[in-house]
Enzyme design. Structure first.
Site, short mmCIF file in Angstrom:
data_model
loop_
_atom_site.label_atom_id
_atom_site.label_comp_id
_atom_site.label_asym_id
_atom_site.label_seq_id
_atom_site.Cartn_x
_atom_site.Cartn_y
_atom_site.Cartn_z
N ASP A 1 0.84 -1.20 0.00
CA ASP A 1 0.00 0.00 0.00
C ASP A 1 0.87 1.25 0.00
O ASP A 1 1.94 1.26 -0.61
CB ASP A 1 -0.91 -0.05 1.24
CG ASP A 1 -2.25 0.63 1.01
OD1 ASP A 1 -2.27 1.87 0.92
OD2 ASP A 1 -3.27 -0.07 0.93
N ASP B 1 14.15 2.38 -0.76
CA ASP B 1 14.93 2.31 0.47
C ASP B 1 14.22 1.41 1.48
O ASP B 1 13.19 0.81 1.18
CB ASP B 1 15.19 3.71 1.06
CG ASP B 1 13.90 4.48 1.34
OD1 ASP B 1 12.91 3.86 1.77
OD2 ASP B 1 13.87 5.71 1.12
N HIS C 1 -3.37 5.99 3.95
CA HIS C 1 -4.21 4.87 3.52
C HIS C 1 -3.72 3.53 4.06
O HIS C 1 -4.48 2.75 4.63
CB HIS C 1 -4.25 4.86 1.99
CG HIS C 1 -5.22 3.90 1.41
ND1 HIS C 1 -4.89 2.61 1.06
CD2 HIS C 1 -6.54 4.02 1.09
CE1 HIS C 1 -5.95 1.99 0.56
NE2 HIS C 1 -6.96 2.82 0.57
N ASN D 1 -14.34 0.84 -6.26
CA ASN D 1 -15.38 1.75 -5.77
C ASN D 1 -16.14 2.47 -6.87
O ASN D 1 -16.66 3.56 -6.64
CB ASN D 1 -14.74 2.82 -4.86
CG ASN D 1 -13.99 2.24 -3.70
OD1 ASN D 1 -14.35 1.18 -3.21
ND2 ASN D 1 -12.94 2.91 -3.27
N ALA E 1 -7.96 -7.53 -8.23
CA ALA E 1 -8.93 -8.39 -7.55
C ALA E 1 -9.58 -9.38 -8.51
O ALA E 1 -10.00 -10.47 -8.11
CB ALA E 1 -10.00 -7.54 -6.88
N SER F 1 -11.40 -0.55 -0.01
CA SER F 1 -10.07 -0.59 0.62
C SER F 1 -10.18 -0.92 2.09
O SER F 1 -9.29 -1.55 2.66
CB SER F 1 -9.37 0.77 0.46
OG SER F 1 -8.91 0.95 -0.85
#
Length: 565
Positions: free
Chosen positions: A172, A218, A227, A323, A332, A393
């Site tokens: 994410d 990194d 989120h 959405n 998905a 989400s």
């Protein structure tokens, strides 16, 4: 002679006295018998004291005593394909009145029968002391603040399974790893030495002690958007720490993997690399609360290959359906991923939630409270460092946490086992929309709303063909186009009539009245965050009151007028 008779009499008296007195060892043994062996003690009281005893042992740091009382706590999670050797015990069930329990059968007969016999084998459900668990109406709503946790029935599971040692990779925007409600559950790479500037485990990433940042290239996957932190809290927020919220699997470990930037955008290649990294680091569950736009055939193939790779290694990929009130998004929709839709606090599917043949299950996804900070958050503030937001989400980590609990109980469960357990345990929502949705699987809600308790009461071997015997993955999505036409772009609908620009006086310091302006991101009067390019997070978020959220009746909303809050 008289003295001899006196001595014999005293000796006889002493022998008689000793014969009527229990031995010291017998008396001591009686005193040391535990209360649980008292025939008069109700069995239910003994069972219900389990949690208190565990807490007491833990507070005294009596580790050996804890292991003896609960052997399952002494077994730790091992890498993939060599998972925990933990006994897969079934959660206790309340026996029928005709079948006495083992405790009752072995108990001595009681001289008196109470008016109401105590229930047998009833678990003392853990009631968290996390403040938002017990609060209600924090933003003026009529339902509990953590309505989602309660809707999926997870409280009864926590007495037995909390996802101990299961690793959930949050691919994410990163995770705010020092948040008070997730810090204790951040994964640490056991094969990497922090700060030595070397790739100790030889995986190609230097000092990846707590995951990896594929955006900044990194070892610091700190969230710069909010989120990923919100998602991580839903899946594995700490339980019973007296702060904020609790997650679905409160003892699972979160692997922070940053593939989206501060705007919630990212590249397909970074997402694919993040998934592969999660698999290679032994993630049991991979949470993808993101969706792809305009993916090239080459990038789509990369995603398909990496999700197939995850499945081959035993990692369970859980992804947001999207959405847009349209067909399920990528990734998905890819085989090998569990697509998750969103539900509301009122027992309906969320109007923004995507649908179609790829949808497996739905979970709470509207007005969900989770983690954030003043500088890094999404949604609306509920309390300091806690915010509420909506979207598939948010629904996805509910299912990821549920999968962690399933793997905690059934460590050898396959992808198909998990799929079937989730599906068979779900609460059918029976939408019945114009003949499209029906009992069992339907393209609007999948198999229904997630029910963790019911899923964990089932055994994998009993539901092996559950999804195969349904319309899941067999439904013809072309039937949906005439009912719910796909909207390529969100149409602009002014929230208020166009107003003329006011004439400002010459004095620039004169206060001016507020003039509401049309919101460019309003769909039918309902605030909506538009779709972002590439792997945008596309999280729906209401910025107005709950009444405004339901002021527009979408074409897919089945409730009667009186049911709209």
């Amino acid at each position: 002679m008289a003295n001899m008779f006196r001595r014999l009499g005293f000796l006889t008296f002493l022998i008689l006295l000793i014969s009527n007195i229990p031995s010291y060892s017998q008396e001591l043994a009686e005193k040391q018998k535990p209360e649980t062996q008292n025939p008069g003690a109700p069995v239910a009281d003994i069972e219900n004291s389990k949690y208190v005893q565990e807490q007491e042992v833990q507070s005294r740091n009596d580790i050996q005593g804890l292991i003896q009382k609960n052997p399952k706590h002494s077994i730790h999670h091992s890498p993939h394909k060599n998972k925990k050797d933990k006994k897969t015990e079934k959660m206790p069930e309340t026996p029928s009145s005709e079948t006495p329990s083992k405790e009752t059968a072995e108990s001595p007969a009681k001289t008196e029968t109470p008016a109401e016999a105590p229930k047998q084998n009833v678990s003392a459900e853990l009631i968290p002391n996390d403040p938002l668990y017990s609060s209600k109406g924090s933003w003026g709503q009529t339902y509990d603040d953590l309505w989602g946790i309660k809707a999926i029935g997870v409280e009864s599971v926590w007495d037995y399974y909390q996802g101990d040692g299961i690793k959930i990779a949050v691919v994410d925007t990163g995770v705010l790893m020092n948040h008070q409600d997730i810090a204790q559950n951040i994964w640490t790479n056991p094969f990497e030495i922090a700060g030595n500037g070397k790739d100790d485990d030889g995986n190609g990433y230097v000092d990846d002690v707590h995951g990896w940042d594929f955006v900044g290239k990194d070892n610091n996957p700190t969230d710069e958007n909010g989120h990923g932190t919100h998602v991580a809290g839903i899946a594995a927020g700490a339980l019973n720490n007296g702060r904020g919220i609790t997650g679905v699997a409160p003892k699972a470990k979160i692997i922070p993997i940053r593939v989206l930037n501060e705007n919630g955008e990212g590249e397909d290649s970074d997402v694919a690399a993040g998934i592969r990294y999660a698999v290679d680091m032994g993630a049991d569950v991979i949470n993808l609360s993101l969706g792809s736009f305009d993916t090239t055939p080459e990038d789509e193939q990369k995603l398909r290959e990496v999700i197939a790779y995850a499945k081959s290694k035993g990692a369970i990929v859980v992804a947001a359906a999207g959405n847009e009130s349209s067909l399920v998004d990528m990734p998905a929709s890819i085989d090998g991923a569990i697509a998750v839709g969103a539900t509301t606090p009122f027992g309906t599917d969320a109007f923004f939630s995507n649908f179609g043949s790829d949808l497996l299950i739905s979970a709470p996804g509207q007005e969900i409270v989770s983690l954030g900070s003043r500088s890094t958050h999404i949604g609306d503030r509920v309390r300091t460092n806690y915010y509420r937001a909506s979207g598939t989400s948010m629904a996805t980590p509910f299912v990821s946490g549920a999968v962690a609990l399933i793997l905690d109980k059934y460590p050898d469960a396959t992808f198909e086992d998990v799929l079937n357990l989730l599906a068979a345990g779900a609460d059918d929502m029976a939408a019945n929309v114009d003949g499209i949705a029906d009992e069992g699987w339907d393209p609007i809600t999948g198999f229904g709303e997630l029910n963790v308790a019911k899923s964990l009461e089932l055994r994998p071997e009993d539901v092996r063909s559950y999804t195969e015997n349904s319309q899941y993955k067999k439904f013809d999505d072309s039937q949906l186009e005439s009912k719910f036409p796909v909207i390529p772009e969100i149409p602009f609908v002014p929230a208020t009539p166009a107003l003329p620009k006011p004439a400002y006086p010459s004095n620039p310091y004169t206060p001016q009245p507020f003039v509401p302006q049309p919101d460019p991101y309003v769909w039918g009067g309902t605030p909506f965050i538009p779709s972002l390019p590439s792997f945008g997070i596309r999280s729906f978020n209401s910025r107005e009151s709950e009444e405004a959220l339901f002021s527009w009746r979408p074409r897919r909303l089945r409730e009667k007028e009186e049911d709209i809050v």
